[in-house]
Design an enzyme around this catalytic site. Structure first.
Site, PDB file in Angstrom:
ATOM      1  N   ASN A 125       0.868  -1.184   0.000  1.00  0.00           N
ATOM      2  CA  ASN A 125       0.000   0.000   0.000  1.00  0.00           C
ATOM      3  C   ASN A 125       0.906   1.236   0.000  1.00  0.00           C
ATOM      4  OD1 ASN A 125      -1.847   2.006   0.470  1.00  0.00           O
ATOM      5  ND2 ASN A 125      -2.292   1.409   2.590  1.00  0.00           N
ATOM      6  N   TRP A 126       0.977   1.891  -1.140  1.00  0.00           N
ATOM      7  CA  TRP A 126       1.906   3.029  -1.269  1.00  0.00           C
ATOM      8  C   TRP A 126       1.350   4.326  -0.698  1.00  0.00           C
ATOM      9  CZ3 TRP A 126       4.504   2.791  -6.815  1.00  0.00           C
ATOM     10  CH2 TRP A 126       5.363   1.686  -6.845  1.00  0.00           C
ATOM     11  N   LYS A 127       0.073   4.330  -0.364  1.00  0.00           N
ATOM     12  CA  LYS A 127      -0.547   5.548   0.183  1.00  0.00           C
ATOM     13  C   LYS A 127      -0.281   6.742  -0.740  1.00  0.00           C
ATOM     14  CE  LYS A 127      -0.084   3.379   4.656  1.00  0.00           C
ATOM     15  NZ  LYS A 127       0.043   3.467   6.085  1.00  0.00           N
ATOM     16  N   HIS A 160      -9.425   1.259   4.615  1.00  0.00           N
ATOM     17  CA  HIS A 160      -8.170   1.440   5.353  1.00  0.00           C
ATOM     18  C   HIS A 160      -8.397   2.414   6.512  1.00  0.00           C
ATOM     19  CE1 HIS A 160      -4.094   2.622   6.344  1.00  0.00           C
ATOM     20  NE2 HIS A 160      -3.722   1.468   5.807  1.00  0.00           N
ATOM     21  N   GLU A 175      -6.758   4.807   7.619  1.00  0.00           N
ATOM     22  CA  GLU A 175      -6.491   6.225   7.333  1.00  0.00           C
ATOM     23  C   GLU A 175      -7.694   6.868   6.649  1.00  0.00           C
ATOM     24  OE1 GLU A 175      -2.728   5.619   5.399  1.00  0.00           O
ATOM     25  OE2 GLU A 175      -1.844   5.130   7.331  1.00  0.00           O
ATOM     26  N   GLU A 218      -5.455  -5.005  10.582  1.00  0.00           N
ATOM     27  CA  GLU A 218      -4.424  -3.993  10.811  1.00  0.00           C
ATOM     28  C   GLU A 218      -4.736  -3.222  12.088  1.00  0.00           C
ATOM     29  OE1 GLU A 218      -2.250  -2.621   7.049  1.00  0.00           O
ATOM     30  OE2 GLU A 218      -4.093  -1.497   7.145  1.00  0.00           O
ATOM     31  N   GLY A 251       2.287   2.599  10.931  1.00  0.00           N
ATOM     32  CA  GLY A 251       2.985   3.874  10.715  1.00  0.00           C
ATOM     33  C   GLY A 251       4.211   4.080  11.573  1.00  0.00           C
ATOM     34  N   SER A 257       3.348  -1.936  10.326  1.00  0.00           N
ATOM     35  CA  SER A 257       4.811  -1.907  10.533  1.00  0.00           C
ATOM     36  C   SER A 257       5.517  -3.205  10.134  1.00  0.00           C
ATOM     37  CB  SER A 257       5.142  -1.563  11.984  1.00  0.00           C
ATOM     38  OG  SER A 257       4.679  -0.273  12.297  1.00  0.00           O
ATOM     39  N   GLY A 301       2.974  -1.211   4.273  1.00  0.00           N
ATOM     40  CA  GLY A 301       2.954   0.210   3.939  1.00  0.00           C
ATOM     41  C   GLY A 301       4.334   0.702   3.546  1.00  0.00           C
TER      42      GLY A 301
HETATM   43  P1  PGA Z   1       2.927   0.537   7.629  1.00  0.00           P
HETATM   44  O1  PGA Z   1       1.473   0.726   7.009  1.00  0.00           O
HETATM   45  O2  PGA Z   1       3.458  -0.781   7.134  1.00  0.00           O
HETATM   46  O3  PGA Z   1       3.724   1.700   7.140  1.00  0.00           O
HETATM   47  O4  PGA Z   1       2.766   0.548   9.135  1.00  0.00           O
HETATM   48  C1  PGA Z   1       0.604  -0.355   6.884  1.00  0.00           C
HETATM   49  C2  PGA Z   1      -0.724   0.092   6.341  1.00  0.00           C
HETATM   50  O5  PGA Z   1      -1.178   1.190   6.712  1.00  0.00           O
HETATM   51  O6  PGA Z   1      -1.355  -0.590   5.510  1.00  0.00           O
END
Ligand code: PGA
Length: 252
Positions: free
Chosen positions: A9-11, A92, A94, A164, A170, A211, A232
Site C-alpha cells: 500500500n503506497w498511500k 483502510h 487512514e 491492521e 505507521g 509496521s 505500507g
Molecule cells: P505501515 O502501514 O506498514 O507503514 O505501518 C501499513 C498500512 O497502513 O497498511
C-alpha cells in the site's frame, strides 16, 4: 489455503510517476515465485505502470460504490478494472479516520466484488484494553463492513480481510504486533468470518498489516497463521519488499 499474498500500500507516495516506475521496474527484475505480489500505487499512476507481461498485479487504495454519475473526484470499480487493475483496498484506517463509516465501506466492498475485483477489506481496533472490549469492536467492524456482502458472490480469494491494528501502523507506532498475539486475533477474525459465511470463510485469505518489515514478516505469517501481509512504508523500498516476499514464500 493456496498461494500466500503480499500487498503493498503506497498511500500518497511516491511524488512522481518516474519514481513509481523506478520502483516497479526494480521489482520486475526480481524472481517473484510462489507468492502473489500486489502493488497499490496512487491510482493516477496505474495505467502507465501496468504491463500485460508483468508478474506483479496492481490495485487501488479505494474506490467509489456508484457506477457513474455526478460524483466529482471518485473512481468506480469498473474504471479500475478497465485499466487492468485487479485488487482494491477498502476501508483502510487512514480513510476511516477521515470519516469513512462501516456503511460506506460495505457499499464499496459490495461494488468491488460485484464488478469482479479482489477486495482487501481492512479492519482493526484503535487500541487494546485488558478487558477485551477491542474484540467486540473488531467483530462489529467486520460484520458491519460486510453487511451487504452475500456469500454467493464470494469466490476463492476474491475477498481478503486485512487485520491492521491501528496502533501498530505507521512510523509513530511501536512496531508490529507480537506474532503470538496475532495468532490469537487471527483465530478470532476467522471465527467471526465463519459465523457469517460458514464454509465459504475458508476461501477468505487473512492478511496482517502494521509496521511489517523484513525482520518480522516471516514469523508474523508463520506464527500468526495468516495468509499474507499488507505492507505500507516498506513496500516503497524494492529491496525490502522483495525480502518480505521471500520470507513469506519460505513459510510454506
Ligand atoms: P505501515 O502501514 O506498514 O507503514 O505501518 C501499513 C498500512 O497502513 O497498511
Amino acid at each position: 489455503m493456496s498461494k500466500k499474498i503480499v500487498v503493498g500500500n503506497w498511500k500518497l507516495n511516491p511524488s512522481s510517476f518516474e519514481e513509481a516506475d523506478r520502483i516497479v521496474k526494480s521489482l520486475s527484475r526480481k524472481k517473484i515465485n510462489g507468492v502473489t505480489l500486489v502493488i497499490c500505487p496512487p491510482s493516477i499512476y496505474l495505467s502507465r505502470l501496468i504491463h500485460k507481461k508483468s508478474k506483479i498485479v496492481f490495485g487501488v487504495q479505494d474506490l467509489f460504490y456508484e457506477k457513474s454519475g455526478a460524483y466529482t473526484g471518485e473512481i468506480s470499480a469498473s474504471m479500475v478494472r478497465s485499466v487492468g487493475a485487479t485488487y482494491a483496498i477498502i476501508g483502510h484506517s487512514e480513510r476511516r479516520n477521515y470519516g469513512e463509516t462501516n456503511d460506506k465501506v460495505s457499499l464499496k466492498v459490495k461494488a468491488g466484488l460485484e464488478s469482479g475485483l479482489n477486495v482487501v477489506l481492512c479492519v482493526g481496533e484503535k487500541e487494546r484494553d485488558v478487558h477485551g472490549h477491542y474484540l467486540s469492536y473488531l467483530k462489529a467492524q467486520i460484520d458491519e463492513s460486510l453487511a451487504l456482502v452475500n456469500k454467493n458472490v464470494l469466490n476463492k480469494g476474491s475477498l481478503l480481510v486485512a487485520y491492521e491494528p491501528v496502533w501498530a501502523i505507521g512510523e509513530k507506532s511501536s512496531g508490529p504486533m507480537d506474532a503470538r498475539d496475532l495468532h490469537e486475533t487471527s483465530l478470532f477474525v476467522r471465527k467471526v468470518l465463519h459465523d457469517k459465511f460458514g464454509k465459504k470463510a475458508f476461501d477468505i485469505p487473512l492478511l496482517y498489516g502494521g509496521s511489517v518489515d523484513q525482520r518480522f514478516s516471516g514469523v508474523l505469517v508463520k506464527e500468526g497463521e495468516v495468509d499474507g501481509l499488507l505492507v505500507g512504508r516498506e513496500s516503497l523500498r524494492p529491496e525490502s519488499l522483495y525480502q518480505i516476499v521471500e520470507s513469506v514464500r519460505s513459510t510454506k
